[in-house]
Design a protein around this motif. Structure first.
Motif, PDB file in Angstrom:
ATOM      1  N   SER A 119     -14.175   2.007  -5.757  1.00 19.49           N
ATOM      2  CA  SER A 119     -14.173   1.977  -4.296  1.00 19.49           C
ATOM      3  C   SER A 119     -13.098   1.020  -3.788  1.00 19.49           C
ATOM      4  N   ASN A 120     -12.987  -0.157  -4.494  1.00 21.51           N
ATOM      5  CA  ASN A 120     -11.933  -1.108  -4.118  1.00 21.51           C
ATOM      6  C   ASN A 120     -10.555  -0.482  -4.301  1.00 21.51           C
ATOM      7  N   LYS A 121     -10.418   0.201  -5.461  1.00 18.37           N
ATOM      8  CA  LYS A 121      -9.119   0.838  -5.738  1.00 18.37           C
ATOM      9  C   LYS A 121      -8.803   1.862  -4.663  1.00 18.37           C
ATOM     10  N   GLN A 122      -9.867   2.591  -4.243  1.00 17.59           N
ATOM     11  CA  GLN A 122      -9.671   3.622  -3.218  1.00 17.59           C
ATOM     12  C   GLN A 122      -9.153   2.975  -1.927  1.00 17.59           C
ATOM     13  N   THR A 123      -9.804   1.815  -1.584  1.00 20.72           N
ATOM     14  CA  THR A 123      -9.381   1.119  -0.364  1.00 20.72           C
ATOM     15  C   THR A 123      -7.897   0.743  -0.453  1.00 20.72           C
ATOM     16  N   VAL A 124      -7.537   0.162  -1.633  1.00 16.70           N
ATOM     17  CA  VAL A 124      -6.136  -0.243  -1.826  1.00 16.70           C
ATOM     18  C   VAL A 124      -5.220   0.970  -1.690  1.00 16.70           C
ATOM     19  N   LEU A 125      -5.651   2.085  -2.344  1.00 17.01           N
ATOM     20  CA  LEU A 125      -4.834   3.301  -2.303  1.00 17.01           C
ATOM     21  C   LEU A 125      -4.704   3.819  -0.877  1.00 17.01           C
ATOM     22  N   GLU A 126      -5.825   3.763  -0.140  1.00 16.37           N
ATOM     23  CA  GLU A 126      -5.796   4.238   1.250  1.00 16.37           C
ATOM     24  C   GLU A 126      -4.787   3.429   2.054  1.00 16.37           C
ATOM     25  N   GLU A 127      -4.817   2.085   1.815  1.00 17.98           N
ATOM     26  CA  GLU A 127      -3.861   1.236   2.530  1.00 17.98           C
ATOM     27  C   GLU A 127      -2.431   1.637   2.173  1.00 17.98           C
ATOM     28  N   ASN A 130      -1.453   4.716   3.881  1.00 14.38           N
ATOM     29  CA  ASN A 130      -1.127   4.444   5.284  1.00 14.38           C
ATOM     30  C   ASN A 130       0.287   3.885   5.412  1.00 14.38           C
ATOM     31  N   VAL A 131       0.598   2.928   4.504  1.00 17.60           N
ATOM     32  CA  VAL A 131       1.945   2.337   4.532  1.00 17.60           C
ATOM     33  C   VAL A 131       2.980   3.430   4.294  1.00 17.60           C
ATOM     34  N   LEU A 132       2.681   4.297   3.280  1.00 17.61           N
ATOM     35  CA  LEU A 132       3.610   5.385   2.962  1.00 17.61           C
ATOM     36  C   LEU A 132       3.784   6.311   4.155  1.00 17.61           C
ATOM     37  N   ALA A 133       2.659   6.585   4.837  1.00 19.41           N
ATOM     38  CA  ALA A 133       2.734   7.468   6.009  1.00 19.41           C
ATOM     39  C   ALA A 133       3.675   6.872   7.045  1.00 19.41           C
ATOM     40  N   GLU A 134       3.563   5.538   7.216  1.00 20.17           N
ATOM     41  CA  GLU A 134       4.452   4.874   8.175  1.00 20.17           C
ATOM     42  C   GLU A 134       5.909   5.002   7.734  1.00 20.17           C
TER      43      GLU A 134
END
Ligand SMILES: [Zn+2]
Ligand SMILES: [Zn+2]
Length: 319
Positions: A119-127, A130-134
């Protein structure tokens, strides 16, 4: 506390004479024949393998559903009596299933830990996503800018090509003119050469042919030159004016601000309303912001959008 709810608890966990009688039809065929192999196995003790008889004190494991003599399971009689007394409310697992349960608990614990890590890894990946999307959006904007620049460069290249074509054309014209001149010179040379017609009057040839020819050629060249110079001046002037206008526009845009919530004057006359806005802005800048400004500083001042009769919110003010 048992991990298994009351609903999942089998009806018979404790095999007593009483229970045995109540559940007789489970163990015997309808026609009263012998019980099947499967049922024989299910009725033998999981440790000593002997058939568990009606009057023997035995327990059925809730997980593996195998019967065990309490003696074989080393269960104290006091415990057995207590379980019989409370019956439905206690779950019992055989020693081997209990060991399995401990393992299962460990696995579940480990699984929970892993789930937490994931779940932590998922959070990091999600972040990161998001950065990549930007970054993607930024890149899209950058590539749009690049495209625009490429467009400009292409237009310039076409322009240069046109100029080259134009120059080639001019070159051809010049060559033609030179060819004509050479031909004329050759003609005069022939007429003026010592071996030619002795009756020829050199002065007449020069006066009547060569001079007018040269004069007309030079006149034509001078006019062409004048025209070229005029065209060039005109083009340069236009380019210069365009650049000045672009700079002016850019400067004007830089200094614009849009102010929201400035109360709108109720004056009918547009010029009066504008004057009220001007006063308000000047007062705000001088009194609230304590900046001294001259009347000329506000080169632009107008409301954005049309007046809506039922709209109470003032329109934004561009200054
Ligand atoms: Zn046994
Ligand atoms: Zn068991």
């Amino acid at each position: 506390m048992s991990q298994i709810s009351d609903k999942q608890v089998p009806k018979r966990r404790v095999k007593t004479g009483r229970d045995r009688k109540l559940n007789q039809d489970e163990d015997v065929n309808k026609d009263g024949g012998p019980i099947s192999n499967c049922e024989v196995i299910s009725n033998s003790c999981g440790i000593c393998n002997e058939i568990v008889k009606d009057d023997e004190r035995a327990m059925k494991c809730e997980i593996c559903e195998v019967w065990f003599h309490i003696v074989c399971e080393k269960m104290p009689s006091v415990v057995y009596d207590y379980i019989v007394a409370v019956d439905q409310h206690i779950s019992w697992y055989c020693t081997s299933c209990q060991k399995g349960c401990v393992k299962l608990h460990k696995s579940i614990k480990e699984l929970r830990k892993q789930t937490g890590i994931l779940s932590n890894k998922q959070t990091v990946l999600e972040e990161k996503v998001n950065v990549l999307a930007e970054v993607v959006v930024e890149n899209q904007e950058a590539s749009k800018a690049t495209e625009a620049r490429l467009g400009t460069l292409e237009a310039k290249a076409v322009n240069v090509e046109d100029k080259i074509d134009n120059n080639n054309e001019k070159h051809m014209i010049m060559e033609n003119k030179l060819g004509n001149l050479e031909a004329k010179f050759a003609a005069w040379e022939e007429k003026l050469s010592p071996g030619a017609d002795s009756n020829i009057n050199y002065a007449d040839v020069i006066k009547n042919e060569a001079v007018p020819d040269l004069q007309s050629i030079m006149k034509e060249e001078i006019e062409q030159f004048k025209k070229n110079m005029e065209d060039k001046d005109k083009r340069q002037k236009e380019e210069y004016e365009q650049q000045v206008q672009e700079l002016k526009d850019e400067e004007a845009r830089k200094n614009n601000i849009i102010i929201y919530g400035v109360p709108e004057s109720k004056e009918k006359d547009e010029a009066k309303r504008r004057e009220d806005d001007r006063k308000f802005i000047m007062e705000t800048i001088e009194n609230k912001m304590e900046i001294e400004i001259s009347q000329n500083s506000l080169t632009k001042l107008f409301r954005l959008g049309k007046i809506e009769p039922n709209e109470e919110k003032p329109r934004p003010l561009l200054v």
